[in-house]
Design a protein around this motif. Sequence first.
Motif, PDB file in Angstrom:
ATOM      1  N   UNK A 189       9.444  54.891 -35.920  1.00 17.60           N
ATOM      2  CA  UNK A 189       9.253  54.988 -37.368  1.00 17.60           C
ATOM      3  C   UNK A 189      10.216  56.014 -37.952  1.00 17.60           C
ATOM      4  N   UNK A 190      10.364  57.151 -37.278  1.00 18.07           N
ATOM      5  CA  UNK A 190      11.337  58.136 -37.731  1.00 18.07           C
ATOM      6  C   UNK A 190      12.746  57.559 -37.696  1.00 18.07           C
ATOM      7  N   UNK A 191      13.002  56.661 -36.719  1.00 17.33           N
ATOM      8  CA  UNK A 191      14.304  56.004 -36.649  1.00 17.33           C
ATOM      9  C   UNK A 191      14.599  55.139 -37.859  1.00 17.33           C
ATOM     10  N   UNK A 234      22.432  56.827 -41.921  1.00 22.01           N
ATOM     11  CA  UNK A 234      23.669  56.414 -41.259  1.00 22.01           C
ATOM     12  C   UNK A 234      24.573  55.581 -42.156  1.00 22.01           C
ATOM     13  N   UNK A 235      24.013  54.610 -42.874  1.00 19.55           N
ATOM     14  CA  UNK A 235      24.849  53.707 -43.668  1.00 19.55           C
ATOM     15  C   UNK A 235      25.707  54.425 -44.700  1.00 19.55           C
ATOM     16  N   UNK A 253      21.874  56.565 -30.662  1.00 19.63           N
ATOM     17  CA  UNK A 253      20.490  57.050 -30.615  1.00 19.63           C
ATOM     18  C   UNK A 253      19.560  56.114 -31.368  1.00 19.63           C
ATOM     19  N   UNK A 254      20.003  55.611 -32.505  1.00 21.05           N
ATOM     20  CA  UNK A 254      19.173  54.693 -33.293  1.00 21.05           C
ATOM     21  C   UNK A 254      18.993  53.362 -32.580  1.00 21.05           C
ATOM     22  N   UNK A 255      20.019  52.919 -31.831  1.00 19.07           N
ATOM     23  CA  UNK A 255      19.893  51.676 -31.064  1.00 19.07           C
ATOM     24  C   UNK A 255      18.822  51.810 -29.989  1.00 19.07           C
ATOM     25  N   UNK A 256      18.739  52.993 -29.380  1.00 19.14           N
ATOM     26  CA  UNK A 256      17.714  53.228 -28.364  1.00 19.14           C
ATOM     27  C   UNK A 256      16.318  53.209 -28.990  1.00 19.14           C
TER      28      UNK A 256
END
Length: 393
Positions: A14-16, A23-24, A177-180
């Motif tokens: 959820x934090x991700x 990021x965008x 990190x977001x992909x993980x």
Amino acid sequence: MRPGAGPWARRLPVLGLYAGGFLGPFGGGVVASMLPELGGDFGVSPGTAALSLTAYLVPFGVVMLFSGTLGERWGPRRAVRVAYVTYVVVSAVCALATTFDVFLVGRAVQGVANAFTTPLLLAALAAVTPTERLGRALGWFASLQAAGQTSAPLLGGLAAEVSWRWAFVGVAGIAAALAVLGLPPGTGERAAGATASLCSAWRPAVLRAGVVALVGWGCLGGLSFLVAMRLDDEFALGAAGRGLLLTGYGVVGLLTARLVGRAIDRFGARRCVLAGAASGVMLLVVVGSAPWLPVVGLAWAGTGAATQLILVGLNALVLAGSAGNRGGAVSVVQALRFLGGAASPAVFVPVYLPHPTAAFLLPAAVLAVVAPLLLPRPAAMAVRQPAERSRTS
């Protein structure tokens, strides 16, 4: 998520979602302050190096017209993870590029990847948030988007003091990190019987909301170039001073996004969009006509809050009423928003050159007319589910 997973393991995805909002805008704007260094390394002028902004934003805006629907079809969790991995790879390509053409290709693919993450993150956020708290959640998301937009030139400039390439290494690390983390469980399923089609995303009510987003961004938030021109012509403000004054817009947008979200939950998305449009119109008139620089600066900073009311309110309105293809609907609205920003210089600069004040009064008038005229009501946004149609047929 495993039943025995701890609270942090459940919260991290959820934090991700919120971190993805950072990021965008950060990845898109990180090159803004390093154009001389980019030009020097690749043997092109800073003006040519500015194409790295266009190379990112044009694919981003165009692909978003349909990326949300495609992501809903493929499965949001898979689509977002693939987009993040793609972002990692092409960020590495940008960091290692030895020619400007390769760098531009990398930037373009970054924009395409971001076109999939942004709408699907918003849709996932709506899926895990109770309706009565949706505005608050979208306010947090918007605050992180504003943080990414505001910090990108600063952090990019600091990286360029050593090597601009390190900025892209950092971007690749964030995307990895977001992909993980991926998306939270339960955000990749659609309602029974619902289908993600372009028709469900391009509904009249969604298109009306999209036109309001186009006007809201093109006639308000996207006018920083026009403000900069007035600051130079009317007040002879230097580049540093112009940059500092323009930053007030992003800072106020960042600080007020959470308050805007709370207001949406309390008063309703439609009322907040109209309030943002009305206040934006008044502030824009002051920005374009006030003879005193501090007043212009304060008014422009205030438009940051007005823009958040419009954009966060539109997101809440669309996401709450587009069950089954939330990603596709919000994708169309966001694409039209950026189209408005792209069209703004071509429309208003020719007006500014002979009549500077009129160049601010015109977008104020367009916003004053379009927002109340086209903004759909929540009932118009609601999608009837197939089971309901079959009972009434």
